[in-house]
Scaffold this motif. Structure first.
Motif, PDB file in Angstrom:
ATOM      1  N   THR A   6       0.812  -1.224   0.000  1.00  0.00           N
ATOM      2  CA  THR A   6       0.000   0.000   0.000  1.00  0.00           C
ATOM      3  C   THR A   6       0.842   1.269   0.000  1.00  0.00           C
ATOM      4  N   GLY A   7       2.066   1.193   0.528  1.00  0.00           N
ATOM      5  CA  GLY A   7       2.920   2.379   0.574  1.00  0.00           C
ATOM      6  C   GLY A   7       3.806   2.558  -0.627  1.00  0.00           C
ATOM      7  N   GLY A   8       3.755   1.625  -1.590  1.00  0.00           N
ATOM      8  CA  GLY A   8       4.607   1.712  -2.765  1.00  0.00           C
ATOM      9  C   GLY A   8       5.400   0.433  -2.974  1.00  0.00           C
ATOM     10  N   GLN A   9       6.444   0.513  -3.801  1.00  0.00           N
ATOM     11  CA  GLN A   9       7.243  -0.674  -4.094  1.00  0.00           C
ATOM     12  C   GLN A   9       8.093  -1.048  -2.888  1.00  0.00           C
ATOM     13  N   ILE A  10       8.104  -2.334  -2.560  1.00  0.00           N
ATOM     14  CA  ILE A  10       8.864  -2.795  -1.392  1.00  0.00           C
ATOM     15  C   ILE A  10       9.938  -3.814  -1.764  1.00  0.00           C
ATOM     16  N   GLY A  11      10.035  -4.141  -3.035  1.00  0.00           N
ATOM     17  CA  GLY A  11      11.040  -5.104  -3.448  1.00  0.00           C
ATOM     18  C   GLY A  11      10.797  -5.545  -4.878  1.00  0.00           C
ATOM     19  N   THR A  12      11.483  -6.638  -5.267  1.00  0.00           N
ATOM     20  CA  THR A  12      11.316  -7.188  -6.605  1.00  0.00           C
ATOM     21  C   THR A  12      11.080  -8.690  -6.515  1.00  0.00           C
ATOM     22  N   ALA A  13      10.436  -9.213  -7.559  1.00  0.00           N
ATOM     23  CA  ALA A  13      10.091 -10.638  -7.597  1.00  0.00           C
ATOM     24  C   ALA A  13      10.601 -11.264  -8.888  1.00  0.00           C
ATOM     25  N   ASN A  14      10.797 -12.590  -8.855  1.00  0.00           N
ATOM     26  CA  ASN A  14      11.247 -13.283 -10.062  1.00  0.00           C
ATOM     27  C   ASN A  14      10.084 -13.824 -10.888  1.00  0.00           C
ATOM     28  N   SER A  15       8.868 -13.557 -10.450  1.00  0.00           N
ATOM     29  CA  SER A  15       7.682 -13.879 -11.256  1.00  0.00           C
ATOM     30  C   SER A  15       6.612 -12.832 -10.969  1.00  0.00           C
ATOM     31  N   PHE A  16       5.605 -12.756 -11.813  1.00  0.00           N
ATOM     32  CA  PHE A  16       4.572 -11.731 -11.650  1.00  0.00           C
ATOM     33  C   PHE A  16       3.233 -12.357 -11.291  1.00  0.00           C
ATOM     34  N   LEU A  17       2.378 -11.529 -10.690  1.00  0.00           N
ATOM     35  CA  LEU A  17       1.031 -11.968 -10.324  1.00  0.00           C
ATOM     36  C   LEU A  17       0.043 -11.625 -11.434  1.00  0.00           C
ATOM     37  N   TYR A  18       0.328 -10.509 -12.132  1.00  0.00           N
ATOM     38  CA  TYR A  18      -0.564 -10.036 -13.209  1.00  0.00           C
ATOM     39  C   TYR A  18       0.292  -9.220 -14.174  1.00  0.00           C
ATOM     40  N   ASP A  19      -0.011  -9.301 -15.465  1.00  0.00           N
ATOM     41  CA  ASP A  19       0.874  -8.665 -16.452  1.00  0.00           C
ATOM     42  C   ASP A  19       0.155  -7.719 -17.407  1.00  0.00           C
ATOM     43  N   LEU A  56      -4.446  -0.416  -8.730  1.00  0.00           N
ATOM     44  CA  LEU A  56      -4.159  -1.035  -7.441  1.00  0.00           C
ATOM     45  C   LEU A  56      -4.808  -0.204  -6.333  1.00  0.00           C
ATOM     46  N   ILE A  57      -5.530  -0.875  -5.449  1.00  0.00           N
ATOM     47  CA  ILE A  57      -6.245  -0.197  -4.364  1.00  0.00           C
ATOM     48  C   ILE A  57      -5.924  -0.891  -3.045  1.00  0.00           C
ATOM     49  N   GLY A  58      -5.622  -0.105  -2.031  1.00  0.00           N
ATOM     50  CA  GLY A  58      -5.275  -0.676  -0.734  1.00  0.00           C
ATOM     51  C   GLY A  58      -6.409  -1.461  -0.106  1.00  0.00           C
ATOM     52  N   ARG A  59      -6.085  -2.635   0.406  1.00  0.00           N
ATOM     53  CA  ARG A  59      -7.076  -3.427   1.150  1.00  0.00           C
ATOM     54  C   ARG A  59      -7.048  -3.068   2.626  1.00  0.00           C
ATOM     55  N   LYS A  60      -5.849  -2.744   3.111  1.00  0.00           N
ATOM     56  CA  LYS A  60      -5.687  -2.438   4.526  1.00  0.00           C
ATOM     57  C   LYS A  60      -4.564  -1.427   4.696  1.00  0.00           C
ATOM     58  N   GLY A  61      -4.798  -0.437   5.546  1.00  0.00           N
ATOM     59  CA  GLY A  61      -3.780   0.594   5.779  1.00  0.00           C
ATOM     60  C   GLY A  61      -4.046   1.811   4.924  1.00  0.00           C
ATOM     61  N   THR A  62      -3.196   2.029   3.935  1.00  0.00           N
ATOM     62  CA  THR A  62      -3.385   3.171   3.028  1.00  0.00           C
ATOM     63  C   THR A  62      -4.370   2.777   1.943  1.00  0.00           C
ATOM     64  N   ILE A  63      -5.640   3.117   2.163  1.00  0.00           N
ATOM     65  CA  ILE A  63      -6.682   2.705   1.216  1.00  0.00           C
ATOM     66  C   ILE A  63      -7.099   3.837   0.285  1.00  0.00           C
ATOM     67  N   ASP A  64      -6.583   5.041   0.520  1.00  0.00           N
ATOM     68  CA  ASP A  64      -7.043   6.215  -0.235  1.00  0.00           C
ATOM     69  C   ASP A  64      -6.021   6.725  -1.237  1.00  0.00           C
ATOM     70  N   LYS A  65      -5.049   5.901  -1.620  1.00  0.00           N
ATOM     71  CA  LYS A  65      -4.056   6.311  -2.597  1.00  0.00           C
ATOM     72  C   LYS A  65      -3.907   5.228  -3.675  1.00  0.00           C
ATOM     73  N   PRO A  66      -4.870   5.137  -4.590  1.00  0.00           N
ATOM     74  CA  PRO A  66      -4.772   4.142  -5.671  1.00  0.00           C
ATOM     75  C   PRO A  66      -3.514   4.363  -6.506  1.00  0.00           C
ATOM     76  N   ARG A  67      -3.025   3.277  -7.100  1.00  0.00           N
ATOM     77  CA  ARG A  67      -1.860   3.318  -7.977  1.00  0.00           C
ATOM     78  C   ARG A  67      -2.243   2.762  -9.335  1.00  0.00           C
ATOM     79  N   TYR A  68      -1.394   3.053 -10.316  1.00  0.00           N
ATOM     80  CA  TYR A  68      -1.627   2.531 -11.668  1.00  0.00           C
ATOM     81  C   TYR A  68      -0.330   1.942 -12.180  1.00  0.00           C
TER      82      TYR A  68
END
Length: 410
Positions: free
Chosen positions: A267-280, A285-297
């Motif tokens: 919710t706060g932004g990028q926190i790392g990198t992954a070797n595979s993706f969840l969606y391409d 992107l909308i926060g589920r918990k915590g920062t819910i009022d700052k959507p990302r694209y």
């Protein structure tokens, strides 16, 4: 093993503050200035409204939340220490050394927490001191829970002293860059205000882009009533689920890698990198918990953690338009927790909004994206200018770069 001796360049000397020009001095602030502060104001002497703002450490450099009567201000100003216009006020608690140039307007400042130096202007100019505070190394950092600059620390702290003529040149150069930074900040704020106003108009249909404003017969399109109020005659009210499907993020531990090529978002932004993706595909992107009022694209393949929803965008919608659309929604009013703000997928999908056809969505998103690009370019220029300012301070305030020709001594 022998220590390598530092080579002092010609025209420079070693001092307590490091290597400086031979015609500069290093001095303790206490040798060329006196620490001053206002008379103590007791809490019962303040009020929530009034004529004379009273700045405490928590409001220093921003908006006051307390005031004192004019009679008390006049009395204390006449009897006790009070800054002159141009003096540099600094915070002695909280954020140490935060500096503000006193503008001469009636105000009062919390004793001991906000202080200033009464300088010997034959040796030290306030204009130079203001910039030097940005790189000064305080003599020590006493205090445990609350960091504090005691008067003794301030007096013992060292400063480099070129001639008053060179101090003036240095201060002018740095102030010119400050002025450029200030103008860029104002321009960015103006562009952001324009973007907000444009979003309010285009995303609600109050203003139509020219290519969508007329009917086939050339007459202006009108408006109609809906459950969300007046909307364009060719727009429709629909729940978000008609255009986006909310999907849950997942724990990133199994895919996290320092050499990964895909960003991991929380919710706060990028926190790392992954070797595979969840969606391409492009997604909101909308926060589920915590920062819910700052959507990302994002348009690139990504991974989201379990506190951040992602979305699958329908072929009947434009992803970037949907991003701007959800940015207009006050998500805090849909929070389903009394503590940490929280949303669930069904709540998001059930929110009603107004939508044009996809071709108009694309056109609106293009206009807003162009403004975003302008803001990004200005922000990059601002960041670069701030970096230049940092470099200039390190060069000019230490004498590595000279703006005034060194005086030749016999």
């Amino acid at each position: 093993m022998t220590e390598q001796k530092q080579v002092i360049p010609e025209g420079y000397k070693q001092t307590e503050v490091g290597v400086i020009p031979i015609d500069w001095k290093a001095a303790a602030l206490g040798d060329i200035a006196e620490v001053r502060m206002c008379k103590r104001i007791l809490s019962w002497q303040t009020q929530k409204t009034g004529a004379i703002p009273f700045f405490k450490i928590g409001t220093f450099g921003s908006q006051p939340d307390a005031y004192i009567p004019t009679q008390l201000y006049d009395e204390f100003k006449a009897k006790y220490s009070y800054p002159n216009e141009g003096d540099i006020l600094i915070s002695a608690a909280g954020t140490l050394g935060k500096s503000v140039i006193y503008d001469g307007k009636p105000a009062y400042f919390q004793d001991s927490n906000i202080v200033w130096l009464e300088v010997d202007k034959k040796s030290l100019l306030n204009e130079y001191l203001f910039h030097y505070y940005k790189i000064i190394k305080w003599a020590s950092s006493e205090g445990s829970t609350i960091a504090r600059l005691y008067n003794g620390i301030i007096r013992a702290s060292l400063i480099t002293l070129p001639s008053v003529k060179e101090q003036t040149a240095i201060a002018n150069a740095l102030s010119d860059v400050d002025a450029l930074i200030s103008e860029l900040e104002k321009l960015i704020a103006k562009k952001q205000a324009i973007k907000t106003a444009t979003m309010q108009q285009l995303l609600t249909g109050k203003t139509r882009l020219p290519e969508f404003a007329l009917r086939e017969d050339g007459t202006p399109k009108g408006y109609k009533q809906s459950e969300l109020g007046e909307i364009p005659e060719d727009w429709e009210v629909a729940p978000l689920r008609d255009f986006i499907k909310i999907r849950h993020g997942r724990n990133q531990k199994a895919v996290e890698s320092p050499d990964g090529k895909y960003p991991i978002f929380a919710t706060g932004g990028q926190i790392g990198t992954a070797n595979s993706f969840l969606y391409d595909k492009p997604s909101v992107l909308i926060g589920r918990k915590g920062t819910i009022d700052k959507p990302r694209y994002t348009e690139e393949p990504f991974w989201t953690v379990d506190t951040l929803f992602y979305s699958e965008v329908s072929k009947t919608a434009d992803a970037k338009f949907m991003f701007y659309k959800v940015c207009m929604i006050d998500w805090m009013q849909y929070s389903e927790a009394s503590g940490v703000p929280s949303l669930n997928a069904s709540t998001i999908e059930s929110v009603l909004a107004v939508f044009p056809e996809r071709d108009e969505q694309i056109a609106i998103a293009t206009v807003l994206s162009d403004i975003d690009k302008e803001i990004k370019t200005l922000q990059q220029r601002l960041n670069k200018t701030r970096q230049i300012k940092q470099g200039m301070m390190q060069e000019l305030l230490t004498g590595k770069t000279r703006l005034v020709k060194p005086e030749v001594t016999a």
